[in-house]
Design an enzyme around this catalytic site. Structure first.
Site, PDB file in Angstrom:
ATOM      1  N   GLU A  47       0.831  -1.198   0.000  1.00 56.74           N
ATOM      2  CA  GLU A  47       0.000   0.000   0.000  1.00 56.74           C
ATOM      3  C   GLU A  47       0.870   1.254   0.000  1.00 56.74           C
ATOM      4  O   GLU A  47       2.077   1.188   0.234  1.00 56.74           O
ATOM      5  CB  GLU A  47      -0.884   0.024   1.252  1.00 56.74           C
ATOM      6  CG  GLU A  47      -1.870  -1.107   1.318  1.00 56.74           C
ATOM      7  CD  GLU A  47      -2.711  -1.081   2.580  1.00 56.74           C
ATOM      8  OE1 GLU A  47      -3.690  -1.833   2.623  1.00 56.74           O
ATOM      9  OE2 GLU A  47      -2.400  -0.331   3.528  1.00 56.74           O
ATOM     10  N   GLU A  58      -0.973 -10.010  -6.312  1.00 58.43           N
ATOM     11  CA  GLU A  58      -0.857 -10.655  -7.619  1.00 58.43           C
ATOM     12  C   GLU A  58       0.026  -9.852  -8.565  1.00 58.43           C
ATOM     13  O   GLU A  58       0.719 -10.427  -9.404  1.00 58.43           O
ATOM     14  CB  GLU A  58      -2.247 -10.852  -8.238  1.00 58.43           C
ATOM     15  CG  GLU A  58      -3.140 -11.793  -7.457  1.00 58.43           C
ATOM     16  CD  GLU A  58      -3.942 -11.112  -6.353  1.00 58.43           C
ATOM     17  OE1 GLU A  58      -4.896 -11.715  -5.855  1.00 58.43           O
ATOM     18  OE2 GLU A  58      -3.617  -9.959  -5.965  1.00 58.43           O
ATOM     19  N   CYS A  89      -9.205  -9.600  -6.848  1.00 53.35           N
ATOM     20  CA  CYS A  89     -10.050  -8.519  -7.358  1.00 53.35           C
ATOM     21  C   CYS A  89     -10.116  -8.614  -8.885  1.00 53.35           C
ATOM     22  O   CYS A  89      -9.397  -9.396  -9.509  1.00 53.35           O
ATOM     23  CB  CYS A  89      -9.501  -7.161  -6.912  1.00 53.35           C
ATOM     24  SG  CYS A  89      -7.966  -6.663  -7.732  1.00 53.35           S
TER      25      CYS A  89
END
Length: 132
Positions: A47, A58, A89
């Site tokens: 992040e 990923e 996601c």
């Protein structure tokens, strides 16, 4: 590549959660995959203060895939900070499709599924080859 050691992939993914950098969400993610030549590649989420440009686990795994010789992913296991299977996601499903294809197997919260099951009617490189 019919016999995937899902337990070993899960353990590597769990190890990657410990390397995650998630100071804002505190939501750690790790992933590990096996390539068509038997290598194990892995990644963790990273992040940053700009939130929207954080890197999913990923993304890191696909980067390692290409940095270590390329090839195709044949099996992938993504986990959350508790070690539970996690569905990637949408952006990451596309990454897995592009780097593993329809037959790449993914451990999901509902068990092993192919990318064709996870991302039906996917858009990919073949679609670009069909340009008029």
């Amino acid at each position: 590549m019919s016999d995937i050691d899902w337990d070993a992939l899960r353990e590597r993914a769990i190890e990657m959660t410990k390397r995650s950098y998630a100071p804002y969400s505190k939501y750690r993610v790790g992933v590990a995959g096996i390539t068509d030549d038997g290598r194990v590649v892995a990644g963790c989420n990273v992040e940053n203060a700009a939130y929207g440009v954080a890197l999913c686990a990923e993304c890191g795994m696909v980067s390692e895939l290409h940095a270590t010789g390329g090839g195709k992913l044949v099996a992938v296991y993504c986990v959350d900070g508790r070690g539970e299977p996690l569905m990637p996601c949408g952006r990451c499903r596309q990454l897995l499709w592009e780097n593993g294809g329809a037959l790449c197997r993914l451990m999901t919260p509902e068990g092993v599924q192919t990318m064709a099951q996870v991302l039906p009617q996917a858009f990919g490189p073949d679609n670009l080859a069909q340009r008029p």
